[in-house]
Design an enzyme around this catalytic site. Structure first.
Site, PDB file in Angstrom:
ATOM      1  CG  HIS A 160      -1.708  -1.233   1.439  1.00 49.80           C
ATOM      2  ND1 HIS A 160      -1.260  -2.242   2.249  1.00 49.80           N
ATOM      3  CD2 HIS A 160      -2.898  -1.653   0.919  1.00 49.80           C
ATOM      4  CE1 HIS A 160      -2.137  -3.238   2.258  1.00 49.80           C
ATOM      5  NE2 HIS A 160      -3.140  -2.906   1.455  1.00 49.80           N
ATOM      6  CG  ASP A 173      33.653 -32.665  15.099  1.00 52.71           C
ATOM      7  OD1 ASP A 173      34.700 -33.331  15.016  1.00 52.71           O
ATOM      8  OD2 ASP A 173      32.524 -33.190  15.075  1.00 52.71           O
ATOM      9  CG  HIS A 192      34.686 -33.239  11.126  1.00 55.15           C
ATOM     10  ND1 HIS A 192      35.130 -32.131  11.809  1.00 55.15           N
ATOM     11  CD2 HIS A 192      34.353 -32.799   9.878  1.00 55.15           C
ATOM     12  CE1 HIS A 192      35.044 -31.074  11.016  1.00 55.15           C
ATOM     13  NE2 HIS A 192      34.574 -31.446   9.854  1.00 55.15           N
ATOM     14  CG  HIS A 218      36.830 -32.352   5.864  1.00 55.96           C
ATOM     15  ND1 HIS A 218      35.694 -32.230   5.101  1.00 55.96           N
ATOM     16  CD2 HIS A 218      36.557 -31.699   7.029  1.00 55.96           C
ATOM     17  CE1 HIS A 218      34.769 -31.534   5.775  1.00 55.96           C
ATOM     18  NE2 HIS A 218      35.277 -31.211   6.948  1.00 55.96           N
ATOM     19  CG  ASP A 278      31.856 -30.245   7.110  1.00 57.87           C
ATOM     20  OD1 ASP A 278      32.363 -31.235   7.671  1.00 57.87           O
ATOM     21  OD2 ASP A 278      32.469 -29.162   6.957  1.00 57.87           O
TER      22      ASP A 278
HETATM   23  S1  FES Z   1       1.808  -0.680   3.095  1.00 59.20           S
HETATM   24 FE1  FES Z   1       0.315  -2.174   3.544  1.00 59.20          FE
HETATM   25  S2  FES Z   1       1.522  -3.906   4.046  1.00 59.20           S
HETATM   26 FE2  FES Z   1       2.963  -2.374   3.728  1.00 59.20          FE
HETATM   27 FE   LIG Z   2      34.163 -30.192   8.303  1.00 58.35          FE
END
Ligand code: FES
Ligand SMILES: [Fe+2]
Length: 451
Positions: free
Chosen positions: A118, A220, A223, A228, A371
């Site tokens: 709006h 960690d 791991h 890796h 990962d």
């Molecule tokens: S102006 Fe109406 S939802 Fe933002």
């Molecule tokens: Fe990792």
């Protein structure tokens, strides 16, 4: 239920769960419910994400007035925008009229934010400036002042990292980061110019609980040598070092749930990329960092290491990937990833880091895939109706606390350890159980659970 006391084996995901029954950290045990329970997730949004200081931007992303980024604090979308006076403000990215998003871009520069629905328009300081058909509102005695964008409670930065909190009763950021600042300086205060993000933000979705990612980076190292290893061999022809074989020169440190695991070998992550130019750059930096900060921190700058700032921001020093794990329900995250570099670094060094972090820790990066697959399968299998009632083990490295040290925070010997992960979950438990900040225990002194 593996013999654990206090857990109702009939616990359903729809029932309330007693927090104290979820973990027995001094015995190295925790419940899988923390990864899948919808009620716990809702409580995390309230007691962790609507309360903690969360990383929202790097100052380098918004240098000029009107520069903004949009990001998340928990599941709340926010706009972080540089003000005309040089300050930074943050707002919910939601119009106070019917709630539509007022900014759809990830980043940019704006003189105002205008809602599509709006036509309400907001200044970069969040004030409502005007709207479509404003005369229709005039006759209703409409209060312009009371209908600006909802501001975050507080916003502050440390070494270029901007954090915000949605709770005006939160401790100051300096207090929240506490002793971790000493270690953060090893990366974010290497020289006068500090750091910057380069190459934009890369986003991806991983179907895992956010804590699996955050705890992986908090501590960690275990791991790395397994998960890796094959990726490292494929990329650079050699595997990941056996980090557990030299605990005497590696550490885990933590403070109030933040944590960093690292060693004192400044080649590390960059060497694993095989980029000799980056290694050379770090070796050249090291004596300068030693002079600026101290010798200890100068040896952290490119080590194989990982860090999480509680709750959901992590980075790898040396690999230079910086990331936030945004929760999307108990079983999904939206991962935002950036590359950070020293602002003063030569352009070709920055570019090498950007490419290196994309090759390794991006949605197409080999280590990120390693990962992500682990975390997704852990999340999915923890959800099984019977599986979720079985405990998990988190006891590696108990009794490794270093007592005679001048290093700040809680210090543990050996980066292959689960001390930081236990501290992370202890902090999680502390926050989940505390109605107000003053009830949250400090964890800057050792406790039974963290030992
Ligand atoms: S102006 Fe109406 S939802 Fe933002
Ligand atoms: Fe990792």
């Amino acid at each position: 239920m593996n013999g654990r006391k206090g857990i109702d084996p009939q616990t359903s995901c729809r029932e309330d769960v007693a927090l104290e029954s979820l973990m027995d950290l001094d015995k190295g045990r925790m419940s899988r419910l923390v990864f899948q329970h919808p009620g716990l997730y809702e409580r995390e949004l309230e007691r962790i994400f609507a309360r903690c200081w969360l990383f929202v931007a790097h100052e380098s992303q918004i240098p000029k007035a009107g520069d903004y980024v949009t990001t998340y604090m928990g599941q709340d979308n926010v706009i972080i925008v540089r003000q005309k006076d040089g300050g930074i403000k943050g707002f919910l990215n939601s119009c106070p009229h019917r709630g539509n998003k007022v900014c759809f871009a990830d980043a940019g520069n704006a003189r105002q934010f205008i809602c599509n629905y709006h036509g309400w328009s907001f200044a970069i300081d969040g004030r409502l400036k005007g709207m479509h058909a404003s005369e229709a509102f005039d006759s209703t005695g409409f209060d312009f002042e009371g209908h600006g964008l909802h501001p975050v409670a507080r916003i502050d930065s440390y070494r270029g990292l901007v954090f915000a909190t949605l709770d005006d009763r939160a401790p100051d950021l300096a207090d929240y980061l506490g002793d971790m600042r000493y270690y953060l300086d090893a990366v974010f205060d290497m020289d006068d110019e500090g750091t910057e993000f380069v190459g934009g933000c890369v986003k991806s979705v991983i179907r895992c609980n956010w804590k699996l990612a955050a705890e992986n980076f908090v501590g960690d190292a275990l791991h790395a040598g397994w998960t890796h290893d094959s990726g490292a061999r494929a990329m650079v022809g050699e595997g990941v070092d056996d980090l557990h074989k030299s605990p005497e020169r590696s550490y885990q440190v933590n403070f109030n749930g933040h944590g960093w695991e690292f060693n004192q070998d400044i080649i590390g992550n960059c060497a694993s990329l095989g980029d000799k130019e980056l290694v050379k750059y770090l070796y050249a930096m090291q004596p300068r960092v030693a002079e600026r900060l101290d010798d200890f921190r100068s040896r952290m700058i490119g080590s194989i290491s990982s860090c999480t700032i509680f709750p959901n921001t992590s980075f790898l020093a040396g690999q230079n990937t910086f990331r936030t794990w945004h929760p999307r329900g108990p079983q999904e995250i939206e991962l935002h990833v950036w590359t950070f570099v020293n602002k003063s670094a030569p352009p070709e060094i920055k570019e090498r880091w950007r490419k290196g972090s994309m090759l390794t820790f991006s949605p197409s990066g080999v280590f990120e895939m390693d990962d992500g697959e682990n975390w997704e399968y852990a999340t999915r299998t923890n959800d099984g109706y019977v599986t979720r009632r079985q405990d998990l083990y988190i006891g590696l490295g108990r009794h490794t606390r270093v007592h005679d040290t001048s290093l700040p925070g809680n210090v543990y010997q050996g980066q292959v350890n689960e001390a930081n992960q236990r501290a992370f979950y202890q902090r999680w438990l502390d926050l989940m159980g505390a109605a107000v900040w003053s009830d949250v225990p400090r964890r800057d002194v050792p406790t039974e659970a963290a030992v």
